[in-house]
Motif scaffolding. Structure first.
Motif, short mmCIF file in Angstrom:
data_model
loop_
_atom_site.label_atom_id
_atom_site.label_comp_id
_atom_site.label_asym_id
_atom_site.label_seq_id
_atom_site.Cartn_x
_atom_site.Cartn_y
_atom_site.Cartn_z
N ASP A 160 0.83 -1.21 0.00
CA ASP A 160 0.00 0.00 0.00
C ASP A 160 0.86 1.26 0.00
OD1 ASP A 160 -2.25 -1.42 0.02
OD2 ASP A 160 -2.94 -0.86 2.03
N ARG A 171 0.42 3.56 -3.09
CA ARG A 171 -0.22 4.86 -2.92
C ARG A 171 0.78 6.00 -2.90
NH1 ARG A 171 -5.38 5.10 -2.90
NH2 ARG A 171 -6.45 3.11 -2.68
N ILE A 188 -19.22 14.91 -11.25
CA ILE A 188 -18.20 13.86 -11.23
C ILE A 188 -18.41 13.01 -12.48
CG2 ILE A 188 -17.32 11.85 -10.02
CD1 ILE A 188 -18.22 13.11 -7.43
N TYR A 214 -17.84 9.84 -14.64
CA TYR A 214 -17.44 8.45 -14.49
C TYR A 214 -17.10 7.81 -15.82
CZ TYR A 214 -18.95 8.51 -9.68
OH TYR A 214 -19.07 8.81 -8.35
N ARG A 221 -16.72 4.23 -16.87
CA ARG A 221 -16.85 2.84 -16.40
C ARG A 221 -16.36 1.87 -17.47
NH1 ARG A 221 -19.92 2.78 -11.91
NH2 ARG A 221 -20.98 4.71 -11.41
N ARG A 248 -7.53 5.51 -10.66
CA ARG A 248 -7.84 4.77 -9.44
C ARG A 248 -9.33 4.79 -9.13
NH1 ARG A 248 -3.44 3.31 -6.22
NH2 ARG A 248 -1.70 4.75 -6.29
N ILE A 249 -9.96 5.96 -9.38
CA ILE A 249 -11.39 6.07 -9.06
C ILE A 249 -12.22 6.11 -10.35
CG2 ILE A 249 -11.03 7.17 -6.81
CD1 ILE A 249 -11.66 9.84 -8.10
N TYR A 250 -11.58 5.77 -11.48
CA TYR A 250 -12.20 5.79 -12.82
C TYR A 250 -13.21 6.91 -12.98
CZ TYR A 250 -15.08 2.66 -10.01
OH TYR A 250 -15.80 2.10 -8.99
N ASP A 254 -13.16 13.67 -9.96
CA ASP A 254 -13.83 14.41 -8.91
C ASP A 254 -13.01 15.69 -8.75
OD1 ASP A 254 -14.86 15.40 -6.63
OD2 ASP A 254 -14.70 13.57 -5.44
N ASN A 275 -11.73 17.03 -5.42
CA ASN A 275 -10.94 16.24 -4.47
C ASN A 275 -9.69 15.60 -5.05
OD1 ASN A 275 -12.50 16.46 -2.01
ND2 ASN A 275 -14.10 15.46 -3.18
N THR A 315 -15.70 10.99 -0.09
CA THR A 315 -15.07 10.85 -1.41
C THR A 315 -14.72 9.39 -1.68
OG1 THR A 315 -12.82 11.12 -0.59
CG2 THR A 315 -13.99 13.12 -1.19
N GLN A 316 -14.62 9.11 -2.97
CA GLN A 316 -14.33 7.74 -3.39
C GLN A 316 -12.90 7.34 -3.03
OE1 GLN A 316 -15.35 7.01 -7.44
NE2 GLN A 316 -14.41 4.99 -7.48
N GLN A 324 -11.94 4.37 -0.42
CA GLN A 324 -11.14 3.22 -0.87
C GLN A 324 -9.95 3.00 0.04
OE1 GLN A 324 -9.75 3.68 -4.86
NE2 GLN A 324 -9.02 1.60 -5.03
N GLU A 345 -9.43 -0.19 2.43
CA GLU A 345 -8.23 -0.98 2.16
C GLU A 345 -7.50 -1.30 3.47
OE1 GLU A 345 -6.05 0.21 -1.71
OE2 GLU A 345 -4.81 0.91 -0.08
N ASP A 349 -14.35 -1.19 -4.48
CA ASP A 349 -13.09 -1.43 -5.18
C ASP A 349 -12.05 -2.03 -4.24
OD1 ASP A 349 -14.20 -0.50 -7.46
OD2 ASP A 349 -13.36 1.51 -7.31
#
Lengths: 357, 401
Positions: free
Chosen positions: A53, A57, A163, A165, A167, A252-254, A257, A260, B260-261, B265, B269, B294
């Protein structure tokens, strides 16, 4: 004995000693608090574990730290607009892919075209910053403040405040994994960028030029360098890095936003540079230092999550640790301690003398 | 010279960048009609065939005001009350356009108070600034509108402007967020969401669902909270805490995902690495639910509706279009609505005021609950039954947002 002490002293004098020591300390605390922090397993075909992680990240931050290091070194300032630029790049990409709607399940344009367009816009943003700083000689903080405030507005305009998306599985690849490769894809992207940057700095004189300009722009001009061009290039690269980070954030969030994506990440990127032992006043820099700084920050974030610290309280703990790390790296602190010891010893001696006499 | 050329290039580049931004934003008005068509479509659907939905909204509107309306004018809670006679001037001071929820709210009000329905709506977008809203209210007063609708940016600081409106004899209807004034008679009525009820409905659903499935093992539940301090977070968390204690659910972790997404996540996690036996996730909005899903899938676990066989159940709130898409495929078990469609109920309010009736001073807007699983058809909260709408593609298509 004597010899050993010497080598230890030499070691602590090494530029990268403090950044690495800090990272090790953060990880050690984890080992005590969360014993399974270093467990790595393959879960569902992906490497799985806290340490993964951290590396996963931390990818965006490491990429941003590359750009930020160059900017800090060449102009003695920071680019506080990187988070906003990442959001703009993500907004451009998702908007091209979605063809202007809020949610799609298939691309409206080729993925490569969209990503290139997003990166191009990010580079343009970087060039704008570079133009303000290098050509117009505006203070970096003020110059980049423009995009810091306006960038998210531009991203909102592009996404119409929604937002967006995407998909489509192909869009999730960069933020998840390449095919069945167990290593998360952002790690590859980060490694690729780091290798390119390292080779570029090693096999060209660019790194040297950047440092020369950062130490003394006038002297650099006298030896035939063009400080404007070099600073401009640094900001441009920083913009590109922000764009690449934006691609990962968004993948990562497809979605995009705009409010954010990359929020407050500029502060983390600047911190990474500082934690790496680099001076924010410009001049000499160490890219490995910044990268270690970036992963230290991410290790801190991940370990605080692992200890169950709520994400809204995270900045407080982060701030405490950062204050400690930065002050440990400050030469002034050691001078102060030395001075204190010295005066203390002098006083003692005086008292001793007084008593003896 | 070279530098000048560069400067010119940069300026044009930036200008071009901004132009493209504006270019795509200018597509928004052209989209607006499409969006305003949608409520009409949903109306048609509800009156035509989707009896279940109409019934659900009617029954869910058991809040005094809307049932009264339903009983009196035999109109459903989501039906627009048309205006006969002289055109009514309505001033609407909206917060801004910060989210798709807000945009849906604006579109709903705009389409309900349309010229065809006999209204003249003066719309003001305050861009999240209270001073803009106060100015808008003064403008409405000087234009002598018949009614003012206010969705306040902040709760405080409304005594003076509302007093001015009261002095001018203009009724003010407050929607969504509350106003905090010394004398509550300064505004005629407030209507908004009951976040705690939303939470209670979601928890009641989970309880009923587990009972119906005959699941008696431990419920290890995670609460991914909203931004701490937001009214939606306070209400939904309070309901969760109460239900977890009452039903003996084991709360594994309670952390904020800041709505928030990405944060949802990241938090999920981390939680999954600490405990291996999580089987229910209570997400306080849709974006967090996407992130949680996810994270769960990345950890090699399955999201679904079959808790007995190791599926992790996800519960979510808001019922946005994206959220309902995931509810439809079963990855979100139940999605409790936060209704932004204030338009129809506001027209009913205005018509009642016009007819000289008094309104309930504070009331809640009717909100439904969606699930693609038909195990639970209604939930009981504090003695009142609330139906659960069975989500199908038709229901999703008929929704305005």
């Amino acid at each position: 004995m004597n010899n050993k002490g010497f080598s230890l002293k030499d070691l602590t004098k090494k530029r990268l000693f403090m950044p690495i020591a800090c990272l090790v300390v953060v990880l050690l605390i984890n080992l005590i608090k969360t014993p399974d922090f270093f467990n790595i397993s393959i879960n569902n075909g992906v490497l799985y574990g806290y340490i993964i992680d951290v590396i996963n990240r931390g990818s965006e931050l490491a990429i941003l730290a590359i750009g930020m290091t160059l900017v800090a070194s060449s102009s003695g300032g920071t680019d506080i607009s990187v988070g906003a630029i990442a959001a703009v790049a993500a907004a451009v990409i998702t908007n091209i892919l979605s063809g202007g709607t809020d949610s799609v399940s298939e691309f409206h344009a080729p993925l490569a075209v969209a990503i290139l367009a997003g990166l191009l816009v990010a580079v343009l943003c970087g060039m704008w910053n570079g133009f303000l700083v290098a050509s117009l000689k505006i203070q970096p903080m003020v110059a980049t403040l423009i995009l810091y405030t306006a960038g998210r507005g531009i991203a909102q305009l592009i996404t119409r405040g929604q937002i967006t998306y995407i998909r489509v599985d192909a869009y999730k690849v960069i933020g998840s994994q390449f095919g069945h490769n167990p290593v998360p894809a952002p790690i590859y992207v980060a490694i690729f960028m780091i290798v390119v940057a390292a080779l570029f700095l090693k096999y060209t004189a660019f790194g040297l030029y950047v440092q020369t300009v950062g130490i003394n722009a006038k002297a650099a001009r006298l030896v035939g360098l063009n400080p404007v061009k070099i600073q401009f290039l640094c900001y441009m690269i920083c913009g590109l890095m922000a764009g690449i980070a934006g691609v990962i954030y968004s993948s990562r969030i497809y979605s995009c936003d705009a409010n954010n994506i990359g929020l407050n990440v500029e502060m983390d990127a600047i911190l990474a540079v500082a934690l790496g032992g680099n001076s924010l006043a410009g001049g000499k820099f160490s890219l490995p230092g910044s990268l270690i700084g970036a992963y230290t920050i991410q290790a801190l974030t991940t370990s605080l999550y692992a200890m169950g610290v709520s994400s809204d309280q995270l900045p407080v703990y982060k701030a405490i640790v950062v204050v400690i790390i930065v002050s440990l790296q400050s030469p002034e602190l050691y001078k102060l301690i030395k001075h204190h010891k010295k005066t203390g010893a002098e006083k003692k001696n005086l008292i001793k003398e007084a008593v003896q006499s | 010279m070279k530098r000048k050329a560069l400067a010119i290039f940069m300026c044009t580049a930036m200008a071009a960048g901004i132009m493209t931004g504006c270019g795509s934003s200018s597509s928004a008005p052209s989209e607006a009609p499409a969006a305003s068509e949608a409520p009409a479509a949903s109306e048609a659907a509800s009156t035509e065939a989707a009896a279940s939905e109409a019934a659900s909204t009617e029954a869910a509107g058991s809040e005094a005001a809307s049932t009264e309306a339903a009983a009196e004018s035999e109109s459903a809670a989501d039906e627009v009350a048309k205006n006969d006679g002289d055109v009514l001037n309505i001033g609407f001071a909206q917060v801004g356009a910060e989210s798709d929820w807000r945009t849906a709210c604006t579109d709903s009000v705009k389409s309900a108070f349309s010229a065809e329905n006999g209204y003249n709506l003066i719309f003001n977008d305050a861009q999240q600034k209270q001073e803009n809203q106060i100015k808008a209210i003064r403008d409405f007063i000087s234009q002598d509108v018949d009614y003012i609708i206010l969705d306040p940016v902040t709760e405080t600081g409304w005594d003076q402007p509302l007093q001015e409106a009261a002095d001018a004899g203009i009724p003010v209807i407050v929607v969504d967020r509350m106003v905090d004034v010394s004398d509550s008679s300064l505004y005629t009525a407030w209507i908004g969401s009951d976040f705690e009820l939303e939470g209670k409905k979601a928890c009641a659903y989970l309880k009923a669902y587990l009972e119906a499935k005959g699941y008696t093992d431990a419920v290890n539940i995670v609460d991914i909270q909203g931004t701490i301090g937001a009214s939606a977070q306070i209400g939904r968390t309070a309901a969760f805490d109460a239900a977890a204690e009452e039903n003996g659910w084991n709360v594994v972790s309670q952390q904020t995902g800041e709505f928030t997404q990405a944060k949802g996540q990241e938090v999920m996690e981390s939680i999954l690495k600490q405990s291996d036996d999580v089987n229910v996730v209570y997400c306080e909005n849709d974006n967090e639910a996407f992130g949680a899903r996810d994270a769960i899938e990345a950890a090699g676990k399955k999201v679904g509706t079959d808790i007995a066989n190791g599926d992790i159940l996800i519960m979510s709130f808001d019922a946005t279009n994206a959220g309902l898409t995931d509810t439809l495929d079963g990855s979100i078990l139940v999605n409790t609505e936060c209704n932004p469609l204030y338009g129809p109920v506001l027209t009913q309010y205005v018509q009642k005021l016009k007819a000289g009736e008094t309104l309930d001073h504070d009331s809640y807007i009717a909100e439904s609950q969606f699930s693609a699983d038909d195990t639970v058809t209604s939930v009981n909260v504090d003695g009142t039954d609330y139906p659960v709408t069975l989500l199908t593609q038709d229901v999703l298509d008929a929704r305005a947002y």
